[in-house]
Scaffold this active site. Sequence first.
Site, PDB file in Angstrom:
ATOM      1  CD  GLU A 104       7.958   2.771  -4.990  1.00 32.18           C
ATOM      2  OE1 GLU A 104       8.928   3.417  -4.581  1.00 32.18           O
ATOM      3  OE2 GLU A 104       7.940   1.541  -5.041  1.00 32.18           O
ATOM      4  CD  GLU A 110       8.259  -0.667  -8.782  1.00 37.30           C
ATOM      5  OE1 GLU A 110       9.109  -0.718  -7.874  1.00 37.30           O
ATOM      6  OE2 GLU A 110       8.027   0.349  -9.458  1.00 37.30           O
TER       7      GLU A 110
HETATM    8  C1  PNW Z   1      11.019   1.342  -6.097  1.00 37.57           C
HETATM    9  N1  PNW Z   1      12.446   2.031   0.168  1.00 37.57           N
HETATM   10  O1  PNW Z   1      11.741   2.248  -5.315  1.00 37.57           O
HETATM   11  C2  PNW Z   1      10.889   2.022  -7.445  1.00 37.57           C
HETATM   12  O2  PNW Z   1       9.576   2.160  -7.911  1.00 37.57           O
HETATM   13  C3  PNW Z   1      11.778   1.434  -8.487  1.00 37.57           C
HETATM   14  O3  PNW Z   1      12.016   2.406  -9.491  1.00 37.57           O
HETATM   15  C4  PNW Z   1      13.043   0.916  -7.862  1.00 37.57           C
HETATM   16  O4  PNW Z   1      14.003   0.534  -8.789  1.00 37.57           O
HETATM   17  C5  PNW Z   1      12.638  -0.243  -6.985  1.00 37.57           C
HETATM   18  O5  PNW Z   1      11.636   0.120  -6.065  1.00 37.57           O
HETATM   19  C6  PNW Z   1      13.799  -0.855  -6.222  1.00 37.57           C
HETATM   20  O6  PNW Z   1      14.371   0.086  -5.369  1.00 37.57           O
HETATM   21  C7  PNW Z   1      11.888   2.130  -3.952  1.00 37.57           C
HETATM   22  O7  PNW Z   1      13.261   2.769   0.681  1.00 37.57           O
HETATM   23  C8  PNW Z   1      12.814   2.966  -3.351  1.00 37.57           C
HETATM   24  O8  PNW Z   1      11.763   1.242   0.852  1.00 37.57           O
HETATM   25  C9  PNW Z   1      12.987   2.949  -2.002  1.00 37.57           C
HETATM   26  C10 PNW Z   1      12.236   2.071  -1.215  1.00 37.57           C
HETATM   27  C11 PNW Z   1      11.316   1.234  -1.812  1.00 37.57           C
HETATM   28  C12 PNW Z   1      11.137   1.268  -3.177  1.00 37.57           C
END
Ligand code: PNW
Length: 485
Positions: free
Chosen positions: A171, A383
Amino acid sequence: MNENHASFRRNWPADFIWGSATAAAQIEGAAHEGGKEDSIWDAFARVPGAVAGGDTPDRAVDHYHRMPEDVALMRTLGLDSYRFSTSWARVVPGGRSVNQEGLDFYSRLVDELLGAGILPWLTLYHWDLPQALQERGGWANRDTAYRFAEYAEAVYGALGDRVTHWTTFNEPLCSSLIGYVGGEHAPGLNDPVAGLAAVHHQHLAHGLAVEKLRGLADGAGRDIRLGITLNLTNAVPNDPADPVDLEAARRIDALWNRMYLDPLLLGAYPDDLLSDVREFGLDERILPGDLAQISQPIDFLGVNHYHDDNVSGHPLPADTAPSLRPTDRPGRSPFPGSEYVSMPSRGLPRTAMDWEVNPAGLTRLLVRLGAEYPNLPPLFVTENGAAYDDIVSADGAVHDLERTRYVLDHVDAIAEAIEQGADVRGYFVWSLLDNFEWAWGYEKRFGIVRVDYDTFERTPKDSAHAFAALIANAKSQLAATTIVG
Ligand code: PNW
């Protein structure tokens, strides 16, 4: 009964990979042990108000000390693969010399996984840059891309004889725009120029690492799979008949999806994006040869998907409650040049993160990718999962009905995408364990296994049992087809 869920009646490709995912900074702990020094997340967590509850990754879920137990748990769930990340700050603590003790930890993890019949799926960058490199500008500094390739080489040197699946970045949108522009993630900046430089330098780092690892593997006659994981979304116009909403959705699609997909897969940034962010100097970062470096062929694309984004170009109505924020630090838009864009509610159910639940969005996204990128490599959903406020029953069980349904519905949505022609080869549920959820600290729980933060005891939730049953069912169907066929 979960066995009656539609996902239990789907057919899966024979080599479909079922797994679960974590990341180093979220689970390891031992933040200053075994030679590890601060990552940007260790430093950021010490900034007052940066992380909910003042939580830090210091101990996380103590995986560093409980690794064999965690691998044993994966085995009981029947996972084919485990997606984890190596911590750059553990492997190259000060950003300069390699820490053998750090590499040894990952080497033991890989051995443990292989001994349990579980495929190691390694990610090199899941957001924990050595703080020493941040002090030299972090990803805004082009030099960091070259340091990343050296770090990748060090990890490959220790694990390349056993690890076949390599992901450069997890990401990049989060570790560039959310970290450097929105400021909700480390390093906590509000600097769009630095943020767009970070985007380009992470792309470059990806390309340099792909070239380096491919060369090393080819030289040693090893067959490896190289890829990257992006968090992709459908940017849905709130009112598809409103040109203002259509324009807002186009901008978010450019910043969220195409700014990553296009350079990686097509070797060029989209023209509309370059013009949207012209004032922040992205063009000036692109040196001759960079795009060829960035667009070297990859073997798979990891897709992280939790929710779609319902996008409007109009301000939210005044009576709309602001969306949840981890702390009371002021919220800033991570989207340079498109700060005015809003994400109104369209009434879908939401998780504890305030994220929409809409499995059909995942089907649509996976199918769309194949239609829009003719040279798309095979896809893996690396994920997908949900945070909910779990309740522990008197007998210690966690009946996380909503998470169970979320996971099964999304798995079913993937089967639907495959039926519609998407080339999806695997699914990794986020996350194996409750863990350090970045700016939310330990407040949000994504695990299919509960972690007691006092004792570190692990308890599989109902969602873990359902996921294990789903995997077993998918495999028994395959076995049955093989016998009949
Ligand atoms: C992902 N959004 O993060 C990460 O890869 C993980 O480490 C994290 O724990 C997981 O998703 C859950 O949050 C994100 O704002 C952070 O859409 C932000 C977003 C999406 C995924």
